[in-house]
Design a protein around this motif. Sequence first.
Motif, PDB file in Angstrom:
ATOM      1  N   ASN A 190       0.826  -1.212   0.000  1.00  0.00           N
ATOM      2  CA  ASN A 190       0.000   0.000   0.000  1.00  0.00           C
ATOM      3  C   ASN A 190       0.861   1.263   0.000  1.00  0.00           C
ATOM      4  OD1 ASN A 190      -2.436  -1.405  -0.018  1.00  0.00           O
ATOM      5  ND2 ASN A 190      -2.513  -1.541   2.216  1.00  0.00           N
ATOM      6  N   LEU A 191       1.966   1.232   0.736  1.00  0.00           N
ATOM      7  CA  LEU A 191       2.878   2.379   0.728  1.00  0.00           C
ATOM      8  C   LEU A 191       3.506   2.576  -0.648  1.00  0.00           C
ATOM      9  CD1 LEU A 191       4.741   2.193   4.166  1.00  0.00           C
ATOM     10  CD2 LEU A 191       3.276   4.036   3.338  1.00  0.00           C
ATOM     11  N   VAL A 192       3.857   1.478  -1.299  1.00  0.00           N
ATOM     12  CA  VAL A 192       4.433   1.560  -2.638  1.00  0.00           C
ATOM     13  C   VAL A 192       3.419   2.165  -3.604  1.00  0.00           C
ATOM     14  CG1 VAL A 192       5.307   0.227  -4.591  1.00  0.00           C
ATOM     15  CG2 VAL A 192       6.046  -0.321  -2.278  1.00  0.00           C
ATOM     16  N   MET A 193       2.158   1.750  -3.490  1.00  0.00           N
ATOM     17  CA  MET A 193       1.120   2.301  -4.351  1.00  0.00           C
ATOM     18  C   MET A 193       0.933   3.792  -4.099  1.00  0.00           C
ATOM     19  SD  MET A 193       0.078   0.108  -6.451  1.00  0.00           S
ATOM     20  CE  MET A 193      -1.256   1.133  -7.057  1.00  0.00           C
ATOM     21  N   LEU A 194       1.050   4.210  -2.838  1.00  0.00           N
ATOM     22  CA  LEU A 194       0.951   5.633  -2.521  1.00  0.00           C
ATOM     23  C   LEU A 194       2.089   6.412  -3.180  1.00  0.00           C
ATOM     24  CD1 LEU A 194      -0.348   7.972  -0.977  1.00  0.00           C
ATOM     25  CD2 LEU A 194       1.052   7.338   1.017  1.00  0.00           C
ATOM     26  N   GLY A 195       3.311   5.870  -3.127  1.00  0.00           N
ATOM     27  CA  GLY A 195       4.449   6.523  -3.766  1.00  0.00           C
ATOM     28  C   GLY A 195       4.267   6.624  -5.267  1.00  0.00           C
ATOM     29  N   ILE A 196       3.761   5.557  -5.892  1.00  0.00           N
ATOM     30  CA  ILE A 196       3.533   5.586  -7.334  1.00  0.00           C
ATOM     31  C   ILE A 196       2.428   6.588  -7.680  1.00  0.00           C
ATOM     32  CG2 ILE A 196       2.704   4.206  -9.271  1.00  0.00           C
ATOM     33  CD1 ILE A 196       4.114   1.819  -8.058  1.00  0.00           C
ATOM     34  N   ALA A 197       1.379   6.657  -6.841  1.00  0.00           N
ATOM     35  CA  ALA A 197       0.297   7.620  -7.077  1.00  0.00           C
ATOM     36  C   ALA A 197       0.823   9.056  -7.043  1.00  0.00           C
ATOM     37  CB  ALA A 197      -0.807   7.431  -6.036  1.00  0.00           C
ATOM     38  N   VAL A 198       1.756   9.328  -6.133  1.00  0.00           N
ATOM     39  CA  VAL A 198       2.356  10.665  -6.059  1.00  0.00           C
ATOM     40  C   VAL A 198       3.092  10.980  -7.364  1.00  0.00           C
ATOM     41  CG1 VAL A 198       4.150  12.028  -4.914  1.00  0.00           C
ATOM     42  CG2 VAL A 198       2.508  10.733  -3.552  1.00  0.00           C
ATOM     43  N   MET A 199       3.830  10.002  -7.885  1.00  0.00           N
ATOM     44  CA  MET A 199       4.567  10.225  -9.137  1.00  0.00           C
ATOM     45  C   MET A 199       3.617  10.432 -10.312  1.00  0.00           C
ATOM     46  SD  MET A 199       7.748  10.563  -8.919  1.00  0.00           S
ATOM     47  CE  MET A 199       8.085  10.446 -10.668  1.00  0.00           C
TER      48      MET A 199
ATOM     49  N   PHE B 191       0.672  17.065 -13.514  1.00  0.00           N
ATOM     50  CA  PHE B 191       0.967  18.494 -13.470  1.00  0.00           C
ATOM     51  C   PHE B 191       1.954  18.884 -14.563  1.00  0.00           C
ATOM     52  CE2 PHE B 191      -0.709  18.427  -9.090  1.00  0.00           C
ATOM     53  CZ  PHE B 191      -1.490  19.573  -9.139  1.00  0.00           C
ATOM     54  N   ARG B 192       2.783  17.954 -14.966  1.00  0.00           N
ATOM     55  CA  ARG B 192       3.787  18.224 -15.997  1.00  0.00           C
ATOM     56  C   ARG B 192       3.207  18.127 -17.407  1.00  0.00           C
ATOM     57  NH1 ARG B 192       9.005  20.425 -15.885  1.00  0.00           N
ATOM     58  NH2 ARG B 192      10.144  19.694 -17.720  1.00  0.00           N
ATOM     59  N   LEU B 193       2.225  17.213 -17.592  1.00  0.00           N
ATOM     60  CA  LEU B 193       1.739  16.938 -18.942  1.00  0.00           C
ATOM     61  C   LEU B 193       0.324  17.434 -19.222  1.00  0.00           C
ATOM     62  CD1 LEU B 193       3.055  13.261 -19.221  1.00  0.00           C
ATOM     63  CD2 LEU B 193       4.140  15.325 -20.088  1.00  0.00           C
ATOM     64  N   VAL B 194      -0.546  17.470 -18.197  1.00  0.00           N
ATOM     65  CA  VAL B 194      -1.961  17.796 -18.404  1.00  0.00           C
ATOM     66  C   VAL B 194      -2.327  19.140 -17.785  1.00  0.00           C
ATOM     67  CG1 VAL B 194      -4.337  17.025 -18.078  1.00  0.00           C
ATOM     68  CG2 VAL B 194      -2.531  15.345 -18.480  1.00  0.00           C
TER      69      VAL B 194
ATOM     70  N   LEU C  64       4.609  24.217 -10.033  1.00  0.00           N
ATOM     71  CA  LEU C  64       4.358  22.781 -10.106  1.00  0.00           C
ATOM     72  C   LEU C  64       4.694  22.229 -11.485  1.00  0.00           C
ATOM     73  CD1 LEU C  64       1.040  22.377  -8.080  1.00  0.00           C
ATOM     74  CD2 LEU C  64       3.352  21.729  -7.391  1.00  0.00           C
ATOM     75  N   TYR C  65       4.443  23.008 -12.514  1.00  0.00           N
ATOM     76  CA  TYR C  65       4.811  22.559 -13.849  1.00  0.00           C
ATOM     77  C   TYR C  65       6.326  22.361 -13.957  1.00  0.00           C
ATOM     78  CZ  TYR C  65       5.840  22.728 -18.827  1.00  0.00           C
ATOM     79  OH  TYR C  65       6.328  22.450 -20.075  1.00  0.00           O
ATOM     80  N   ARG C  66       7.072  23.268 -13.338  1.00  0.00           N
ATOM     81  CA  ARG C  66       8.535  23.217 -13.442  1.00  0.00           C
ATOM     82  C   ARG C  66       9.138  22.150 -12.540  1.00  0.00           C
ATOM     83  NH1 ARG C  66      12.760  22.577 -14.588  1.00  0.00           N
ATOM     84  NH2 ARG C  66      14.484  23.915 -15.172  1.00  0.00           N
ATOM     85  N   TYR C  67       8.574  21.978 -11.325  1.00  0.00           N
ATOM     86  CA  TYR C  67       9.234  21.129 -10.329  1.00  0.00           C
ATOM     87  C   TYR C  67       8.364  19.963  -9.852  1.00  0.00           C
ATOM     88  CZ  TYR C  67      12.401  25.108 -10.104  1.00  0.00           C
ATOM     89  OH  TYR C  67      13.282  26.105 -10.424  1.00  0.00           O
ATOM     90  N   SER C  68       7.290  19.664 -10.553  1.00  0.00           N
ATOM     91  CA  SER C  68       6.403  18.587 -10.089  1.00  0.00           C
ATOM     92  C   SER C  68       7.128  17.243 -10.033  1.00  0.00           C
ATOM     93  CB  SER C  68       5.168  18.491 -10.993  1.00  0.00           C
ATOM     94  OG  SER C  68       5.548  18.269 -12.340  1.00  0.00           O
ATOM     95  N   LEU C  69       7.957  16.953 -11.042  1.00  0.00           N
ATOM     96  CA  LEU C  69       8.671  15.670 -11.038  1.00  0.00           C
ATOM     97  C   LEU C  69       9.705  15.608  -9.922  1.00  0.00           C
ATOM     98  CD1 LEU C  69       9.227  14.989 -14.849  1.00  0.00           C
ATOM     99  CD2 LEU C  69       7.610  13.902 -13.289  1.00  0.00           C
ATOM    100  N   VAL C  70      10.377  16.727  -9.661  1.00  0.00           N
ATOM    101  CA  VAL C  70      11.353  16.761  -8.568  1.00  0.00           C
ATOM    102  C   VAL C  70      10.661  16.552  -7.231  1.00  0.00           C
ATOM    103  CG1 VAL C  70      13.028  18.207  -7.361  1.00  0.00           C
ATOM    104  CG2 VAL C  70      12.953  18.212  -9.856  1.00  0.00           C
ATOM    105  N   LEU C  71       9.545  17.269  -7.022  1.00  0.00           N
ATOM    106  CA  LEU C  71       8.796  17.092  -5.780  1.00  0.00           C
ATOM    107  C   LEU C  71       8.228  15.679  -5.684  1.00  0.00           C
ATOM    108  CD1 LEU C  71       6.861  20.487  -5.641  1.00  0.00           C
ATOM    109  CD2 LEU C  71       8.810  19.801  -4.248  1.00  0.00           C
TER     110      LEU C  71
END
Length: 527
Positions: A300-309, A315-318, A326-333
């Motif tokens: 469940n924790l792994v799924m939460l991490g993947i959901a964050v990504m 935010f980067r694509l849509v 967020l557009y600039r740093y969403s992947l970093v965050l």
Amino acid sequence: MDLAAVSVGSKSMTWRVSGNFIRLFIGLVLCAASSYSLAKCNFENEIDNPISTTFLLKAGDQRLALTCNVDAQYVLYFPRNYINYNQLYDSKMRKVERLPSAFEAYIINSSNKRFYLDINAQVERRVSVKVTPLGDFHKFASIHTLTMSLFIGFCLALTLYVGMLGASMRNYGLYSYSFYVFSAGVFFLLQEGLLNIVFPQVALLANFQLHLLFAGITLFAGVKFLDQLLDFKALLKGWQRQFMLGMACAALAFAVVQLILPVSDAMKINSMLSLITLITMTCTLSSCVYAAYRKVHCANLVMLGIAVMVLSMLFRLVFTEVSPFLYRYSLVLGITIEAFIFAIATSRKVKKLNDDRLSAFKRASTDSLCNVLNRSGWEGVAQSLLNNFNKEGGYLTLLFIDIDKFKEINDQYGHHAGDKVLQVVAKILMSRCREQDAVGRLGGDEFVVLSHCYSEGQSERLAARIEESLAERDIRTENVVINTTASVGAYITKERYKDLPTLLNKADKLMYSVKEKRKNTEYATSS
């Protein structure tokens, strides 16, 4: 005084003041509008294409001509990725001042309208060249540097901490996690150009093939980490796991091989790597969903991490217009939060493995009847105590305990009563000893206690407590009360010993000496 004249004069003054304010307001609006209209740059070979939009950069050498209408100091900047060389010139072919930053940045002002940008690009790609006021650029560059520095510092600290934890525990899962966080950190460090501030002349940092290498390494490390964390070996079918790991290995192999190939061939490998990455991530995500469905520990924790990504990618694509930050740093965050969540999942996994290992050790090393260490378990713990004593010094206390006339107890009252006596003696020993002392049953009615003490008095008090508790005691069973005594051989020493058998032999002889004295005393009393 003519009040009407005063009234008319005051009204005319009011209108004059109001008119001045209106003219001032209109002037400010016109200035702002003119300023906005002047703050514009266009490529000469493209009609109405301001520099704030992206354009196609071709591979190799090229010169781009542009005209800029600005009324103050502005900064023209663009990312350095995959560019070997670039230089901005004014209309007289003089070099324009370059600003030190994570980007390629040049100061332009109203004194020049025409500029030439020489670029040598490694690959064909779309690039966004922007123009912004000098103050706004400094603010943007500071936020970028701070954000990326915090991210890189977080990745480095997490890599070192988890790596040292893995080394101390010899856990492969922790190594793979450290490798994943490190490779992701290096990839974003290169991608976001933070090293350009320190090494502005090193073109290797912007190398396309170097970025591609760490992209492949990050993918491989992430899959290996999840394979260890969620135990895909037990969860998936053999061919499913092998296919997923094979794709990850293929990504790593392609990323390494492209280093020795020309850039044109590396671009082809990049297309293949993109397809492999898509397939691998789809398989990995499906496996994580299945693991969560099967209620695998930490899934469940792994799924939460993947959901964050996934959210950060949206935010980067849509949702590109929601927030420029967020557009600039969403992947970093996203990778920062994901790494933190995965660290929690890893720590919980390691704790569970340690608990399971400890439980297995206790089951294998504990005497099932008396709930103390059995012979093999006691020898292992006692050897560790002996090693610690040989290093630190102090006093070693070994007690050899034998229940008197235990065979007669079994013969007279039955084995059930004999078992009860053994259990009570074991409880007495556990209650009189410290948690770090090794209490065990060698077999039958023989018990041993090994203690590392730091003074002779401490050793003597331990031996006295146990001797007194076992000197004579009534033990109540279901049907009868049995008067029980035990002989205790106490061997206390500060000499170094390499092996346990020698110590056991000395304590055993002392115990038999005590037993003989007790027999002689009883015989003398009875006669």
